[in-house]
Structure formats: C-alpha cells, structure tokens
Design an enzyme around this catalytic site. Sequence first.
Site, short mmCIF file in Angstrom:
data_model
loop_
_atom_site.label_atom_id
_atom_site.label_comp_id
_atom_site.label_asym_id
_atom_site.label_seq_id
_atom_site.Cartn_x
_atom_site.Cartn_y
_atom_site.Cartn_z
N ASN A 18 -0.28 13.84 -6.21
CA ASN A 18 0.85 13.23 -6.92
C ASN A 18 0.54 13.34 -8.42
OD1 ASN A 18 2.83 11.65 -8.03
ND2 ASN A 18 2.43 9.84 -6.77
N LYS B 74 -2.97 11.62 -8.88
CA LYS B 74 -3.55 10.90 -7.74
C LYS B 74 -3.80 11.90 -6.62
CE LYS B 74 -0.96 6.66 -8.28
NZ LYS B 74 0.28 6.10 -7.83
N ARG C 251 3.75 15.70 -4.05
CA ARG C 251 4.91 14.85 -4.27
C ARG C 251 5.70 15.44 -5.45
NH1 ARG C 251 5.59 9.57 -7.79
NH2 ARG C 251 7.70 9.07 -7.15
N GLY D 114 8.74 -2.82 -5.76
CA GLY D 114 7.42 -2.65 -6.39
C GLY D 114 7.59 -2.77 -7.89
N ASN D 115 6.83 -1.99 -8.63
CA ASN D 115 7.06 -1.97 -10.06
C ASN D 115 8.42 -1.33 -10.32
OD1 ASN D 115 6.33 -2.57 -12.63
ND2 ASN D 115 5.43 -0.55 -12.97
N ARG E 152 12.17 -1.79 -16.01
CA ARG E 152 13.47 -1.11 -16.14
C ARG E 152 14.61 -2.11 -15.96
NH1 ARG E 152 11.91 3.04 -11.78
NH2 ARG E 152 10.21 4.14 -12.79
N ARG F 281 2.89 -11.29 -9.85
CA ARG F 281 1.84 -12.32 -9.73
C ARG F 281 1.79 -13.17 -10.99
NH1 ARG F 281 -2.03 -7.66 -7.57
NH2 ARG F 281 -0.74 -6.65 -9.12
N GLU G 81 5.74 -6.35 0.08
CA GLU G 81 4.66 -6.56 1.06
C GLU G 81 3.88 -7.84 0.79
OE1 GLU G 81 2.25 -2.97 1.02
OE2 GLU G 81 4.09 -1.78 1.06
N GLU H 211 3.57 6.52 1.64
CA GLU H 211 4.19 7.78 1.23
C GLU H 211 3.23 8.96 1.43
OE1 GLU H 211 6.88 6.68 -2.46
OE2 GLU H 211 5.32 5.21 -2.14
P1 AMP Z 1 3.94 -1.00 -6.43
O1 AMP Z 1 4.78 -0.38 -7.49
O2 AMP Z 1 4.50 -0.85 -5.07
O3 AMP Z 1 2.49 -0.58 -6.52
O4 AMP Z 1 3.94 -2.57 -6.71
C1 AMP Z 1 3.25 -3.12 -7.80
C2 AMP Z 1 3.73 -4.52 -8.04
O5 AMP Z 1 3.60 -5.31 -6.87
C3 AMP Z 1 2.90 -5.28 -9.09
O6 AMP Z 1 3.31 -4.96 -10.39
C4 AMP Z 1 3.23 -6.70 -8.73
O7 AMP Z 1 4.41 -7.06 -9.39
C5 AMP Z 1 3.51 -6.68 -7.24
N1 AMP Z 1 2.45 -7.34 -6.46
C6 AMP Z 1 1.32 -6.81 -6.00
N2 AMP Z 1 0.59 -7.73 -5.33
C7 AMP Z 1 1.30 -8.88 -5.37
C8 AMP Z 1 1.10 -10.21 -4.86
N3 AMP Z 1 0.02 -10.53 -4.14
N4 AMP Z 1 2.06 -11.13 -5.10
C9 AMP Z 1 3.16 -10.81 -5.81
N5 AMP Z 1 3.42 -9.57 -6.31
C10 AMP Z 1 2.50 -8.63 -6.09
#
Ligand code: AMP
Length: 398
Positions: free
Chosen positions: A7, A14, A91, A211-212, A242, A286, A335, A384
């Site tokens: 990726n 990655k 990817r 996610g982010n 965003r 978090r 998650e 993914e």
């Molecule tokens: P991703 O883009 O799927 O990697 O998600 C990243 C985001 O998941 C982080 O910026 C956090 O906002 C959120 N995240 C990760 N772990 C936790 C957690 N234990 N509790 C709440 N949000 C989380």
Amino acid sequence: MKILVINAGSSSLKYQLMDPDTNTVFAKGLCERIGIDGRLTHKIPAKDFKQEFDIPMPTHAEAIAAVIDKLTCKECGVVSSMSEIDAVGHRVVHGGEAFASSVRINDDVMKALEDCIPLAPLHNPANITGIKACKGVMGDNVPMVAVFDTAFHQTMPAKAYMYAVPYEYYEKDKVRRYGFHGTSHRYVSARAAELLNKPIEDLKIISCHMGNGSSIAAIKDGKCVDTSMGFTPLVGLPMGTRCGDLDNGVLQYLMNKYGYSIDEMLNILNKKSGVLGVSGVSSDFRDLEEAAEKGNDRAQLALDMFSYWVAKVVGSYAAAMNGVDVIIFTAGVGENAAGTRADIAKYLTYLGTKMDDAENAKRGEHVVSTPDSKVTMMVIPTDEELVIAQDTKAIVSK
Ligand code: AMP
C-alpha cells in the site's frame, strides 16, 4: 502461497507478506519519510519481533529494496530469497469506471491507471510509483495485481452515482460518485453473511466503516447500491479531519472573505475540519471521549455530530433498500468505540434495533444486538490486506 501486499502512499509504504489461505501474516511493516530520509519499521507477528531501521530512501525504489532486504535477511527475514514471494498485490485508490474488480497488472492496466490520475491526483501517482518501484526491484516475472478502493462501488445504479449537474460533466469529465473503502465494505459484508450463515444475496446490509476516514455503504444482493463518499473521499460523514457534506456556497463565502485559494480551502476541508475542526481537540476519538468526559463541550459536540450523521446515513440507506437486515460497524472507531456504537443505535430503534449493552462492551468479531433485535448489528474487524492477498492469489492462479 506467499503474497506481498503493498500500500504505497506519497511518502510512505505499508507492506505485509502473508498466506491468503490461512491469513497468516509472516511479516509486515512500514516505510516512512520516503524522499526525506527514510525509516523502516519491520515486524514479525509470530515472534513478537519489532525493529526500526534508518535507511536512506530517496524514492520508493529504495523503500521496496529495503523491504525485500528485510524479508530475506538472516536476522529478521521470513523467507530465504525473493523467489519465495509468489505474487504482489497493490492497493490502488482509484480505478475510475475502468475497473469494477481487481486486475492483473500489465502495460494496458498501467496506462489505464495513469488515465485515472486526474481523478485521484494525491493517491494514484503514489500507487503507480509503488508498482513501478516493485517491478524495478522484483523484475517482470513476479505477477502483480491491482486491487481498487473504488471497484466494489461500481455496481451502484446511475440514480445513486450521478450528481445533479449538467450531464456533460459526467460524459466528458467522468464527474460522478465513485466511493472509497470498497475493499473494506466488501470484506465485512461477505464476512457478516458468512458468520450469519446466510447467502449474502438474501441480505440488505449497511456497512459503517468508521475510522480516521469514514464511509457507509448500502449493500443489497451482495452488491453496493449506494455509498457516502463521492467523487473524492471528502464527502459524506464528518471524519477525523475531513468535513464531510458541506454546502458548496460555504467555499465561495470563505474564499472571498479570507482570500483563500482553492488549494488552501481544500486543505482546510481535508486536514483541519471534521471532528478535529469542531472540537479543536483532536481527530482521534479516544482523545475526544476523554475530553468530553472532562466536560469539554466541543469534544462532546463533535462526537454527537458524528453519531447523528452515521444514524442519518444509515436511515437513508434503509430507505434506499426498503429495509435493512444487518448493520456492520468496522475500522478504528467502529471496532473500538462502544459508546459511539451505542449512541448510533439509539437513533435506530424505529428500525427495530436493540443493542445488547453487555455484548457491545466486548471486543472482536461478534453480534452486538439482542437475539430479538429486528436488525442484526455486528462488529467485524476489517481486513483489507486479506482481500488484496486473496484477490491476488485468485487472479494469478487463473
Ligand atoms: P482507522 O482509520 O481505521 O485506523 O481508525 C483510526 C481511528 O480509530 C483513530 O484515529 C481513533 O479515532 C479510532 N480509535 C482507535 N482505537 C480506538 C478506541 N479504543 N476507542 C475509540 N476510538 C478508537
């Protein structure tokens, strides 16, 4: 079979070497600061091994060479030579309308990927650079496959992907909704059907990738019928940084008022908005939860806006599909953030959803609704890389 999943971003790359049949990850890692100085973090999950290396990486070619070196080296390698790597899965963010599924990379595909650059000027050049660097280091004999973020959404009907602007912008310029996170939505929806032991063709699924970056997909008969990201990943839900959906008139107003160029304006909407912009605290949920608990009203507002938006889009997709059987939560927030899942579920009780609070507090792949909930709500950790490796194996084995 050993598949290397790549990726490539503009200054990062990655990698994951894995077996698509067993989902065994032999090694994985990250090259960062490509074009600046170069740093490689290499991990071997089975040995709990993690090491960081400073390695000059003027371009992606040196990054790939460093990855191969680590995968094959005596001390931290997992294969004895490069010839043990059967294929590479890349990817690729944008496949435009040219690619509705993954594809083996050849000269025609490379040309088509180049043609997609105007649609994803930030992402596709890095993906293409990654592919070229890989070919340069590994040679032409190692088969390579491109797996697209947009491909899963190509089944959307025109009424969902068209924008209500003059038709010529679609015909001439390919301006339409494409959607992203397709590999994730495809994986979790297939996995949900598998776990529920039902044919995916019999299910109406709403997949919430939170996610982010965040997007939601409506999946009927196993096919995507709508999704919240659009021509770019900027729209739909408010995200980490965003803005999500925004009245276009705001751009004109702020650009005129503050003299922003379009690039400056888009930088604000991409990097300084979302829950970060609203809260002024962080893009990380978090941090927002912690701040909200301590009484920070803007952090609470950002969390409330996010849950409200997810619920609104889920409601609109239940309408679009005339029902919903399964709602999936996935990615970092989906998650892990049980509180956010519970908040979203509170809006959806009119659909007959019932959250099981004890189950919702648990981690991992599982059902979080009660047995009598009319809609099954599930947490499914996305994977993914596994989809990329499986597609790569399927295509190179043909
Ligand atoms: P991703 O883009 O799927 O990697 O998600 C990243 C985001 O998941 C982080 O910026 C956090 O906002 C959120 N995240 C990760 N772990 C936790 C957690 N234990 N509790 C709440 N949000 C989380």
